[in-house]
Design a protein around this motif. Sequence first.
Motif, PDB file in Angstrom:
ATOM      1  N   ASN A 199      34.551  38.525  36.972  1.00  0.00           N
ATOM      2  CA  ASN A 199      33.207  38.257  36.969  1.00  0.00           C
ATOM      3  C   ASN A 199      32.415  39.492  37.535  1.00  0.00           C
ATOM      4  O   ASN A 199      31.220  39.682  36.842  1.00  0.00           O
ATOM      5  CB  ASN A 199      32.693  37.211  38.155  1.00  0.00           C
ATOM      6  N   LEU A 249      33.976  31.429  37.177  1.00  0.00           N
ATOM      7  CA  LEU A 249      33.832  32.425  36.158  1.00  0.00           C
ATOM      8  C   LEU A 249      32.103  32.311  36.097  1.00  0.00           C
ATOM      9  O   LEU A 249      31.469  31.314  36.118  1.00  0.00           O
ATOM     10  CB  LEU A 249      34.327  32.212  34.852  1.00  0.00           C
ATOM     11  N   ALA A 292      34.075  36.712  30.641  1.00  0.00           N
ATOM     12  CA  ALA A 292      34.636  37.174  31.817  1.00  0.00           C
ATOM     13  C   ALA A 292      36.487  36.972  31.656  1.00  0.00           C
ATOM     14  O   ALA A 292      37.103  38.032  32.089  1.00  0.00           O
ATOM     15  CB  ALA A 292      34.371  36.814  33.307  1.00  0.00           C
TER      16      ALA A 292
END
Length: 801
Positions: A25, A76, A81
């Motif tokens: 992230n 996420l 990501a």
Amino acid sequence: MRRIRRVAVLGSGVMGSQIAAHLANVGIPCYLLDVVPRELTKEEENKGLTVQSPVVRNRLALGAMKKLGEMKPSPLFTPEALKLITPGNLEDDLHRVSEVDWVLEAVIENLSIKRDLWQRVEGFWKKGTVVSSNTSGISIAAMVADNSPEFKRHFLGTHFFNPPRYMRLLEIIPTPDTDPEVVSLLREFGERTLGKGVVLAKDTPNFIANRVGVYGLMVTLQAMTEFGLLPDEMDVITGPAMGRPKSATFRTLDIVGLDTMVHVANNVREQVKEEWEKKTFEIPGYLQEMLQRGWLGDKTKQGFYKEVRTERGREFHALNPATMEYQPPKKSTFASLEAAKATANLGERLRALVYSQDKAGQLAWYVLKKTLLYSAARLPEIADDIFSVDRAMRWGFNWEMGPFETWDAIGVRKSVQRMEAEGEVVPALVKKMLTAGHENFYEERGRFYITLGGRRELVPQNSRGISLARRKEEGKTIRANAGASLVDMGDDVLCLEFHSPKSAIGADIINMVKIATEEVAKNHRGLVVSSEASNFAVGANLMLILMEAQDENWDELDQMVREFQQATLRLKYLDRPVVAAPFGLTLGGGVEMCFGADRIQACAETYLGLVEVGVGLIPAGGGTKELWSRTVALVPTATQFSGPFDLQPYLNRVFETIAMAKVSTSGPEARSLGYLRPGDGISVNRDHLLWDAKEVVLYLDRLGYQPPHPPEIPVLGEMGRAVLELGLYTLKTGGYATEHDVHIGRKLAYILTGGQAAPGSLVSEQYLLDLEREAFLSLCGHPKTQARIQHMLTKGKPLRN
């Protein structure tokens, strides 16, 4: 000491995979490694794979990554990501630990397995690489007892809480061998990069949060039997009334998993020495029976609660431990709870509850008393100060106040007198504090605390934290009304702080925008727009809008919309930089306020959306105009003007975003929806948000800031509108939109395509603002829109009519 640029996560279970997700992230590439399966699944056999096939050998990590993309709420920030996570296994890929800056282990909670793995890791380990375990309670030092002294210098515990994206606490647990520089590196990385609230804990059973939190849970489990109550009755008492989450006690246990909680409790019981403490962590008979039956909570569809379909719809029935049968929910009423609900102040709620003599008051007092005494008795075993315990409980268990803050709230001396009268043993540090004349653990509104030695010291603060509340206490308020304040942040930067009831935007905020822009233009370098409430802003005051519409006060409504539009324009064209710093729910008018800023510095956990269509309206504070204007501004000029239909895909996307009331699930996702621009920033740590926003203001000022020029905005006219209306017709004939949905959609399409302007025309901001205002007023007069607003106000959810 190296910076952390790449990480290897060993173990792809619930915690390992989600820690990897959160690293991704924030832009940190990582390897996700797990054990190699020894047998093929039937699906793998049918595909002709063998146990040597890479997809089989990496099955666990690949499966974990697949689950990450499916989980709700998502671990996420964005689906993209996942691309930063590389799956692998602990046999073929363990050598990759030599390529990373941090190796984080999150395998099964078994000391011998962890020891063996760390010895294997050291064979590939490169000096200087940080190594840590995400255990919830196993001894950190014991894991690396057989490793080299140099390895031990780089080893420590890093206890994330589940789910890692959303839970703020990160406990860092050094051993006596850990290099202080390693601790500092991970602490800085945890706070600045991962956005965590970091607490230093000691290498003791379950560290801080789980030690205190699980003790409180065990006391509550025992109290349920003693007081003759059921889980749903207990949760009414031990939830928000006591400053705890809405999930309270038993709903929380179902979410966490009863097997997980029992494992943590057993870990403490096996390691503590005092019999009274061992006894507290003994698992009640009914809970052991639940485990034997496989009733583990949400993961098995039943625990202390079970969802039942009845004639009245979906209900959650609570388990009666005496009969091991589920019963319909009870509607219990207690005078003390009603008194507590009468105030929003937690201290007043607690005092009303725990000093009451009804059953709810007695139970709350019992649970709270035991938890407070235990927290104090475990110092300095688990921590060297009270604020670490308080922060751990607030950040790890979502308590509004930690135990020592809670003790201050109910009155330390008064509660201690009652405890001693009831035969409790009050820890010496508490009595020593009172004898020295200190009535509270914290003084001067939390600026100072009393040390374990009885001294008065400053509470350490985050160097990147700015507290508006503290600035106001220091006399830095320039102007204020019921809905907003103008606060001096220092360095000639002001903050326009929203603090209206329920974070709704009304006349007080609009008036303060005018005051703020005039003050900043005369005397200051720039302005931050933000808040310290639970959410940034949830939109306009719907109740006021409905009342004015029902009374047909069209002139008043017209003036309200004009003033809102002018407020956003004042922000946009102020000759000083303006930075909006949203967080949490940022809806409707909240987004429009952000659109008035030169930059948006959003918290990673910001949920932005123009949601007006959900109540039968359209964004009329400049939101419709601005989302379209911002979108076309990013389209290359040659594409914009080569023909009126080149912009159609962009128009379709903006129309869909507003018409479907799309809300971002994170700050980063807001970019893909057009709410954030490429130059806008993200702050992962909520505590750093105001500091970061202020720094952006100062940066823009140093560059010699100049306000933007009013844009000429291209519109597609009736030709572009025909495409949108065809889409609306298709939705209606397919049963996906009601007649009123289509009516609202046509109003929105009319604005976005420039009304009666010719295709390819350039129009002014004011032209589109006038179209917004006209459509808004027209919809306010529609009975079905009024019904939607009424339904939202009373039910809290949209009405499809």
